[in-house]
Design an enzyme around this catalytic site. Structure first.
Site, mmCIF file in Angstrom:
data_model
loop_
_atom_site.group_PDB
_atom_site.id
_atom_site.type_symbol
_atom_site.label_atom_id
_atom_site.label_comp_id
_atom_site.label_asym_id
_atom_site.label_seq_id
_atom_site.Cartn_x
_atom_site.Cartn_y
_atom_site.Cartn_z
ATOM 1 N N SER A 126 0.809 -1.227 0.000
ATOM 2 C CA SER A 126 0.000 0.000 0.000
ATOM 3 C C SER A 126 0.838 1.271 0.000
ATOM 4 O O SER A 126 0.334 2.348 -0.279
ATOM 5 C CB SER A 126 -0.940 0.010 1.212
ATOM 6 O OG SER A 126 -0.200 -0.066 2.413
ATOM 7 N N ASN A 148 -4.525 -8.804 7.475
ATOM 8 C CA ASN A 148 -3.422 -8.638 8.410
ATOM 9 C C ASN A 148 -2.534 -9.885 8.318
ATOM 10 O O ASN A 148 -3.030 -11.001 8.527
ATOM 11 C CB ASN A 148 -3.996 -8.482 9.826
ATOM 12 C CG ASN A 148 -2.949 -7.995 10.786
ATOM 13 O OD1 ASN A 148 -1.796 -8.404 10.719
ATOM 14 N ND2 ASN A 148 -3.354 -7.119 11.672
ATOM 15 N N TYR A 156 13.280 -5.425 16.767
ATOM 16 C CA TYR A 156 13.227 -5.349 15.296
ATOM 17 C C TYR A 156 14.373 -6.178 14.704
ATOM 18 O O TYR A 156 14.171 -6.965 13.775
ATOM 19 C CB TYR A 156 13.316 -3.882 14.857
ATOM 20 C CG TYR A 156 13.251 -3.680 13.358
ATOM 21 C CD1 TYR A 156 12.068 -3.828 12.654
ATOM 22 C CD2 TYR A 156 14.400 -3.316 12.637
ATOM 23 C CE1 TYR A 156 12.011 -3.637 11.280
ATOM 24 C CE2 TYR A 156 14.352 -3.121 11.263
ATOM 25 C CZ TYR A 156 13.150 -3.277 10.582
ATOM 26 O OH TYR A 156 13.102 -3.088 9.222
#
Ligand code: NAP
Length: 260
Positions: A16, A64, A156
């Site tokens: 997106s 998701n 992360y």
């Protein structure tokens, strides 16, 4: 004129905006049929409109990637619509910066749910079909954070080390079936995520955003934040026949920041 991805059916997650959107644009320009995935349907629709592909050559699905059943249902829908999946680009990802002592187990779980498990769900969903057809390319978006240590983003980094690891392991198991699995390790790329990084790391380190960028770029030989299209070029190569001889690799596109 022939294109590098003519007739190839590709799923791109996180399409997106940012890097995923640039990959969608590059894949469309190279003749691929696309399934674009993200959570924000309005943004996906805007990407679809901007690509200008005939309606039968593009699907946009809002889901998701944490949701395993939704990932499997999406692959089934693509196989029904296009007949197969040739290329999977596992690009959706999230970022959160904190010191190790401030991270909660929930933070680690949350980042792993998207950055690792999203990748895992989609690979397990597409591989049976790819292996049966003895043709497939999987491109996982890792990071330079998957190759080395960084301060204030251990959760992360762990999630991206996991992407590099699973890329190598699945590459070994998929090789006999003529399916390749490779990863891309971007450095600093100009997207919403790098803006989040600047804001979050500046907050925790007490630097201004500008000071942070200056410090970060002092480690980048090319001396600039890269453009998403500079990642998309490698994603086209790894999704096409040109990369048929390589698997299990995780390649840096980082302005020379990491050299090993
Ligand atoms: P971005 O601009 O924040 O875009 C992230 C994309 O992932 C969006 O399309 C977002 O769509 C989608 N996404 C996030 N969570 C999702 C979920 N749970 N389910 C489905 N889609 C989800 O990030 P980016 O910079 O383009 O990053 C793309 C990939 O490159 C990520 O894996 C990131 O870790 C990696 N990377 C980026 C950089 C960098 O400097 N930018 C560096 C190294 C690696 P919605 O918001 O619509 O859900």
């Amino acid at each position: 004129m022939a294109h590098r991805l003519d007739e190839q059916v590709a799923i791109i997650t996180g399409a997106s905006r940012g890097i995923g959107r640039a990959i969608a644009e590059a894949y469309a320009a190279e003749g691929a049929r696309l399934c674009l995935i993200a959570t924000d349907m309005a943004r996906l629709q805007e990407v679809q409109d901007s690509l200008g592909l005939p309606a039968e050559q593009i699907l946009t699905l809002s889901l998701n990637v944490r949701d395993r059943d939704a990932c499997f249902a999406a692959v089934k829908q693509v196989e029904q619509h296009f007949g197969r999946v040739d290329v999977l680009v596992n690009n959706a990802g999230v970022y959160r910066a904190k010191s190790f002592l401030d991270y909660t187990p929930g933070d680690f779980q949350d980042l792993l749910d998207v950055n690792l498990f999203g990748v895992l769900h989609f690979m397990q969903a597409v591989l049976p079909g790819m292996q049966a057809r003895r043709h497939g390319r999987i491109v996982n978006m890792a990071s330079t954070a998957g190759k080395w240590g960084s301060r204030n983003q251990s959760a992360y980094n762990v999630s991206k080390h996991a992407v590099v690891g699973i890329t190598r392991c699945v590459a070994l198991e998929a090789s006999p079936h003529n399916v390749t699995v490779n990863a891309i390790c971007p450095g600093f790329i100009q997207t919403d995520m790098v803006e989040e990084l600047k804001a979050q790391v500046a907050h925790s380190s007490g630097m201004t955003g500008e000071e942070l960028v200056k410090a970060a770029l002092s480690r980048v030989p090319l001396g600039r934040i890269l453009n998403p299209t500079e990642i998309a070029g490698l994603a086209v190569f790894l999704g096409s026949a040109e990369s048929s001889g390589m698997t299990g690799q995780s390649i840096h596109v980082d302005g020379g920041m990491v050299m090993f």
